[in-house]
Design an enzyme around this catalytic site. Sequence first.
Site, PDB file in Angstrom:
ATOM      1  CG  ASP A   1     -33.637 -55.387  18.021  1.00 42.04           C
ATOM      2  OD1 ASP A   1     -32.536 -55.477  17.469  1.00 42.04           O
ATOM      3  OD2 ASP A   1     -34.456 -56.331  18.062  1.00 42.04           O
TER       4      ASP A   1
ATOM      5  CD  GLU B   1     -30.644 -52.978  20.171  1.00 41.32           C
ATOM      6  OE1 GLU B   1     -30.304 -53.891  19.399  1.00 41.32           O
ATOM      7  OE2 GLU B   1     -31.058 -53.195  21.337  1.00 41.32           O
TER       8      GLU B   1
END
Length: 228
Positions: A43, A115
């Site tokens: 992320d 992610e």
Amino acid sequence: MGTEAALRIGVTHEFRDPALLALALTHRSAAGAHNERLEFLGDAIIGFVIAEFLYSKFPRADEGQLTRTRATLVNRDTLADIARELDLGNAIRLGEGEMKSGGWRRDSILANALEAVVGAIYLDAGTETTRQILLQWYRDRLLRVDPTATRKDAKTRLQEHLQRHHQPLPIYETVNVQGPAHDQHFVVRCQIADPDLAVEATGNSRRQAEQEAARLALAALLPEQEQQ
């Protein structure tokens, strides 16, 4: 899970440590180690790479324009769309319950897995390889993006309006979720204390429903010419 699996899901990186890819594709519902720590890392990396690209590509865009543009590129909906383009869902390892409920199609699981894969690539090959792969995945979106044309979203505009008038911020509440796991519809209520106002809206994701509820609240609070 090695090179063959990586190529099958559209990850054009040959892992020196295939165990990293296997971990990135393991949801917490499966037994044993799972991908949440890699999600955390990925992320941050995605946000950085996209921010760096926008900063370099658009030297005249101000902070607000860059922030709003990044938000359109780095969010659950966009990440899930990219994961689908890579056919990531078919490679995610899920527990039995998530498999039965169609978890491999759920936006949150797809976005989190993407992610995690980014985090795994970074640990396996470093910053530059990760940057190149991400920019490849985002290529078409980055060709279309224009920070000067990016308007503030409805939630931001509603919040700023209330803050200007020294009023409490809105509260968003999910009041209902309809449909099967792979095709859910969310009903969200936006509650404003001053003035006393509550509106409800639906969307294919919580984010979409919240944005629509904020738009309806703005429509109730402001004259039409001030809603843009």
